[in-house]
Scaffold this motif. Structure first.
Motif, PDB file in Angstrom:
ATOM      1  N   CYS A  46       7.183   4.923   3.246  1.00  0.00           N
ATOM      2  CA  CYS A  46       6.869   3.641   3.893  1.00  0.00           C
ATOM      3  C   CYS A  46       7.343   2.455   3.046  1.00  0.00           C
ATOM      4  O   CYS A  46       7.061   2.378   1.858  1.00  0.00           O
ATOM      5  CB  CYS A  46       5.369   3.526   4.129  1.00  0.00           C
ATOM      6  N   SER A  48       6.306  -0.510   3.262  1.00  0.00           N
ATOM      7  CA  SER A  48       5.216  -1.427   2.942  1.00  0.00           C
ATOM      8  C   SER A  48       4.346  -0.910   1.808  1.00  0.00           C
ATOM      9  O   SER A  48       3.358  -1.553   1.442  1.00  0.00           O
ATOM     10  CB  SER A  48       4.347  -1.673   4.178  1.00  0.00           C
ATOM     11  N   CYS A 142       5.191   3.193  13.650  1.00  0.00           N
ATOM     12  CA  CYS A 142       4.581   2.636  12.431  1.00  0.00           C
ATOM     13  C   CYS A 142       3.082   2.440  12.613  1.00  0.00           C
ATOM     14  O   CYS A 142       2.296   2.656  11.692  1.00  0.00           O
ATOM     15  CB  CYS A 142       5.222   1.291  12.080  1.00  0.00           C
ATOM     16  N   LYS A 143       2.672   2.011  13.801  1.00  0.00           N
ATOM     17  CA  LYS A 143       1.250   1.746  14.040  1.00  0.00           C
ATOM     18  C   LYS A 143       0.405   3.006  13.869  1.00  0.00           C
ATOM     19  O   LYS A 143      -0.773   2.917  13.529  1.00  0.00           O
ATOM     20  CB  LYS A 143       1.055   1.202  15.460  1.00  0.00           C
ATOM     21  N   GLY A 148       2.439   5.687   6.522  1.00  0.00           N
ATOM     22  CA  GLY A 148       2.145   4.264   6.362  1.00  0.00           C
ATOM     23  C   GLY A 148       0.686   4.046   6.007  1.00  0.00           C
ATOM     24  O   GLY A 148       0.352   3.200   5.171  1.00  0.00           O
ATOM     25  N   ALA A 152       0.815   2.532   2.516  1.00  0.00           N
ATOM     26  CA  ALA A 152       0.705   1.075   2.683  1.00  0.00           C
ATOM     27  C   ALA A 152      -0.718   0.647   3.033  1.00  0.00           C
ATOM     28  O   ALA A 152      -1.265  -0.237   2.388  1.00  0.00           O
ATOM     29  CB  ALA A 152       1.668   0.608   3.768  1.00  0.00           C
ATOM     30  N   GLY A 153      -1.304   1.269   4.042  1.00  0.00           N
ATOM     31  CA  GLY A 153      -2.623   0.857   4.522  1.00  0.00           C
ATOM     32  C   GLY A 153      -3.677   0.875   3.431  1.00  0.00           C
ATOM     33  O   GLY A 153      -4.281  -0.160   3.117  1.00  0.00           O
ATOM     34  N   LYS A 174      -5.718   4.753  12.688  1.00  0.00           N
ATOM     35  CA  LYS A 174      -4.707   5.179  11.718  1.00  0.00           C
ATOM     36  C   LYS A 174      -5.336   6.039  10.612  1.00  0.00           C
ATOM     37  O   LYS A 174      -4.748   7.029  10.163  1.00  0.00           O
ATOM     38  CB  LYS A 174      -4.061   3.916  11.117  1.00  0.00           C
TER      39      LYS A 174
ATOM     40  N   CYS B  36       4.697  -5.008   6.411  1.00  0.00           N
ATOM     41  CA  CYS B  36       4.650  -4.559   7.804  1.00  0.00           C
ATOM     42  C   CYS B  36       3.185  -4.335   8.189  1.00  0.00           C
ATOM     43  O   CYS B  36       2.560  -3.383   7.740  1.00  0.00           O
ATOM     44  CB  CYS B  36       5.469  -3.281   7.960  1.00  0.00           C
ATOM     45  N   SER B  38       2.000  -3.455  10.975  1.00  0.00           N
ATOM     46  CA  SER B  38       1.842  -2.222  11.762  1.00  0.00           C
ATOM     47  C   SER B  38       1.684  -1.017  10.838  1.00  0.00           C
ATOM     48  O   SER B  38       0.909  -0.107  11.118  1.00  0.00           O
ATOM     49  CB  SER B  38       3.057  -2.017  12.666  1.00  0.00           C
ATOM     50  N   CYS B  39       2.452  -1.017   9.741  1.00  0.00           N
ATOM     51  CA  CYS B  39       2.362   0.103   8.794  1.00  0.00           C
ATOM     52  C   CYS B  39       0.964   0.161   8.173  1.00  0.00           C
ATOM     53  O   CYS B  39       0.406   1.230   7.966  1.00  0.00           O
ATOM     54  CB  CYS B  39       3.400  -0.054   7.675  1.00  0.00           C
ATOM     55  N   ILE B  40       0.412  -1.018   7.887  1.00  0.00           N
ATOM     56  CA  ILE B  40      -0.916  -1.068   7.270  1.00  0.00           C
ATOM     57  C   ILE B  40      -1.992  -0.710   8.294  1.00  0.00           C
ATOM     58  O   ILE B  40      -3.020  -0.127   7.961  1.00  0.00           O
ATOM     59  CB  ILE B  40      -1.172  -2.480   6.674  1.00  0.00           C
TER      60      ILE B  40
END
Lengths: 276, 43
Positions: A46, A48, A142-143, A148, A152-153, A174, B36, B38-40
């Motif tokens: 990812c 992000s 991506c959502k 991710g 990232a999250g 997610k 991003c 959306s990535c998070i």
């Protein structure tokens, strides 16, 4: 070309985990090369992630689809990787693949899932990466992406308090998807690669066309099935080596005591691995 | 070497070069450098 046969042979002599660890650290070594974000990552990583130095090819592809532009550079780079090496990146340099290999080592009862569900990844690719982003103008893969969520999250929410206040239903969904995949990875080998991964879906067809090839020599096979037991994607190498599901990890080449599985280059004779 | 291999290699080299000439690498950089959401999982 002898290069590909030699390259494959060299890979088959290497231990995979150190290469995967090095790649994972390299793709997430932000302080070394932050300028590399104009290069698509060969593996699934990812962009992000706070430490990522390269661009996620699937996120980039969706953004090009959303702005209605043909991603010549991105498809060119992915096509070059596929044409030269097929899905080798999946087996050797993908951080998310490495995570799956590690989690499968957790001592839990294992659940073998048939590869008849593998075509699901083509449906997921078509819907979540191409069609829905094209219509909805949002990167829907991506959502929902578990990579991710993990890369990232979780770190971004931990690092930035203002982002924490913005989390809602999507973030919860997610996290549930991530948790389910992490559990699945502990009991099934490489489930994301086999049934979901859009990057593997792009690389897969190149296995039959790439410079680097693997080959099954039937006359040498003693039908011991050692290759079947070591294949992380649940393939039967005598029949399915180099098909779209093969991640070219070379575990079957290493396991075969009879040299029935060989490295070769397209259009040339194959090289038998020497066995100690 | 297989003719298809060379055709594909040439095709993808051309695509990469064309994309670079059109400045796509800068767009990839700009896009990848943003956070991003959306990535998070926020938006």
């Amino acid at each position: 070309m002898a290069f590909f046969a030699r390259f494959t042979d060299a890979l088959a002599r290497l231990r995979r985990a150190p290469v995967q660890l090095t790649s994972t650290l390299l793709w997430n070594s932000y302080f070394l090369a932050p300028w590399l974000k104009n290069v698509p990552c060969p593996g699934f990583n990812c962009y992000s992630c706070p430490l990522a130095i390269t661009a996620c090819p699937i996120g980039t592809l969706q953004h090009f689809i959303i702005i209605r532009r043909v991603p010549l550079y991105l498809l060119g780079v992915l096509g070059l990787i596929g044409t030269l090496f097929g899905r080798t990146a999946c087996g050797w340099t993908c951080p998310f693949g490495f995570l799956q290999d590690l989690l499968y080592k957790v001592p839990l009862p294992k659940w073998r899932v048939s590869n008849r569900w593998a075509p699901a990844r083509y449906v997921i690719f078509a819907l979540l990466v191409v069609i829905i982003p094209f219509i909805a103008l949002e990167p829907w893969f991506c959502k929902l992406c578990p990579a991710g969520a993990l890369e990232a999250g979780l770190p971004m929410i931990a690092l930035q308090a203002d982002l924490r206040e913005l989390t809602g239903l999507l973030f919860a969904v997610k996290m549930v998807i991530l948790a389910l995949f992490l559990l699945w990875m502990m009991v099934t080998s490489r489930p994301f690669c086999r049934f979901v991964c859009p990057l593997g879906t792009i690389y897969g067809p190149f296995n039959r066309l790439s410079g680097m090839r693997l080959h099954f020599e039937e006359s040498r096979c003693q039908h011991c099935d050692l290759c079947r037991h070591v294949c992380p994607t649940g393939l039967y190498p005598p029949e399915e080596i180099d098909t779209a599901g093969c991640i070219r990890c070379m575990e079957c080449l290493k396991a075969c005591p009879h040299g029935a599985l060989q490295s070769c280059a397209t259009g040339t004779s194959c090289t038998e691995r020497s066995h100690a | 070497m297989d003719k298809r291999f060379w055709v594909l290699l040439g095709l993808f080299l051309l695509m990469t070069a064309a994309g670079l000439l059109l400045g796509e690498a800068r767009f990839v950089f700009a896009n990848a450098s943003l956070i991003c959401l959306s990535c998070i999982g926020i938006q």
